[in-house]
Design a protein around this motif. Structure first.
Motif, PDB file in Angstrom:
ATOM      1  N   LYS A 117      11.264   1.593  41.214  1.00 50.09           N
ATOM      2  CA  LYS A 117      10.138   0.973  40.518  1.00 50.09           C
ATOM      3  C   LYS A 117       9.880   1.698  39.206  1.00 50.09           C
ATOM      4  N   ALA A 118       9.187   1.024  38.304  1.00 50.07           N
ATOM      5  CA  ALA A 118       8.761   1.668  37.057  1.00 50.07           C
ATOM      6  C   ALA A 118       7.688   2.691  37.407  1.00 50.07           C
ATOM      7  N   ASP A 147      11.917   3.612  34.205  1.00 48.75           N
ATOM      8  CA  ASP A 147      11.880   2.156  34.272  1.00 48.75           C
ATOM      9  C   ASP A 147      12.367   1.723  35.651  1.00 48.75           C
ATOM     10  N   LYS A 148      11.980   0.526  36.071  1.00 49.90           N
ATOM     11  CA  LYS A 148      12.468  -0.002  37.346  1.00 49.90           C
ATOM     12  C   LYS A 148      13.989  -0.111  37.281  1.00 49.90           C
ATOM     13  N   ASP A 171       5.785   6.633  29.913  1.00 50.00           N
ATOM     14  CA  ASP A 171       6.748   5.967  30.782  1.00 50.00           C
ATOM     15  C   ASP A 171       7.793   6.998  31.198  1.00 50.00           C
ATOM     16  N   ARG A 181      19.452   5.384  41.410  1.00 54.07           N
ATOM     17  CA  ARG A 181      18.467   4.721  40.566  1.00 54.07           C
ATOM     18  C   ARG A 181      17.075   4.810  41.185  1.00 54.07           C
ATOM     19  N   GLU A 192      16.152   2.143  36.847  1.00 52.84           N
ATOM     20  CA  GLU A 192      16.792   3.051  35.885  1.00 52.84           C
ATOM     21  C   GLU A 192      17.785   3.965  36.602  1.00 52.84           C
ATOM     22  N   GLN A 238       4.789   5.544  35.595  1.00 48.84           N
ATOM     23  CA  GLN A 238       4.103   6.137  34.442  1.00 48.84           C
ATOM     24  C   GLN A 238       3.215   7.273  34.940  1.00 48.84           C
TER      25      GLN A 238
END
Length: 108
Positions: free
Chosen positions: A30-31, A6-7, A3, A27, A9, A33
């Motif tokens: 979206k999340a 994070d969305k 990860d 920020r 973040e 990975q």
């Protein structure tokens, strides 16, 4: 997979010129990975780039840059970075002059 973000973040802050606040948070949208080998995990970097300072007024949710995931010196992914909040413009010429001096002296 790892990860990375994070969305929504918060990654950093950007300098704002001529605003009611001097900084606005940046920020992700979206999340995110990425699949990495154990060796790649040791060398992974994140670099944020944006053109700044931003000029007030600043609206929330405006794309202002990119966060790049770098492994072994190679960019493996990019994620848009947006403003997390808004900053209103100041009307005061004195405040704008002080802001300009601060940016010239200290950088954006």
């Amino acid at each position: 997979t790892v990860d990375v973000f994070d969305k929504d973040e918060i990654l950093a802050e950007a300098r704002v010129w001529g605003g009611t606040a001097n900084w606005v948070e940046l920020r992700t949208t979206k999340a995110f990975q990425v699949a990495l080998t154990p060796n790649e995990r040791k060398t992974v970097e994140m670099k944020l780039s944006y053109t700044g300072p931003l000029y007030a007024p600043v609206k929330a949710g405006v794309e202002v840059g990119q966060a790049r995931v770098i492994v072994g010196g190679r960019t493996v992914a990019e994620v848009p970075v947006v403003t997390a909040g808004e900053v209103l413009a100041v009307d005061s010429m004195f405040q704008k002059a002080l802001d300009s001096l601060a940016i010239m002296a200290l950088g954006g």
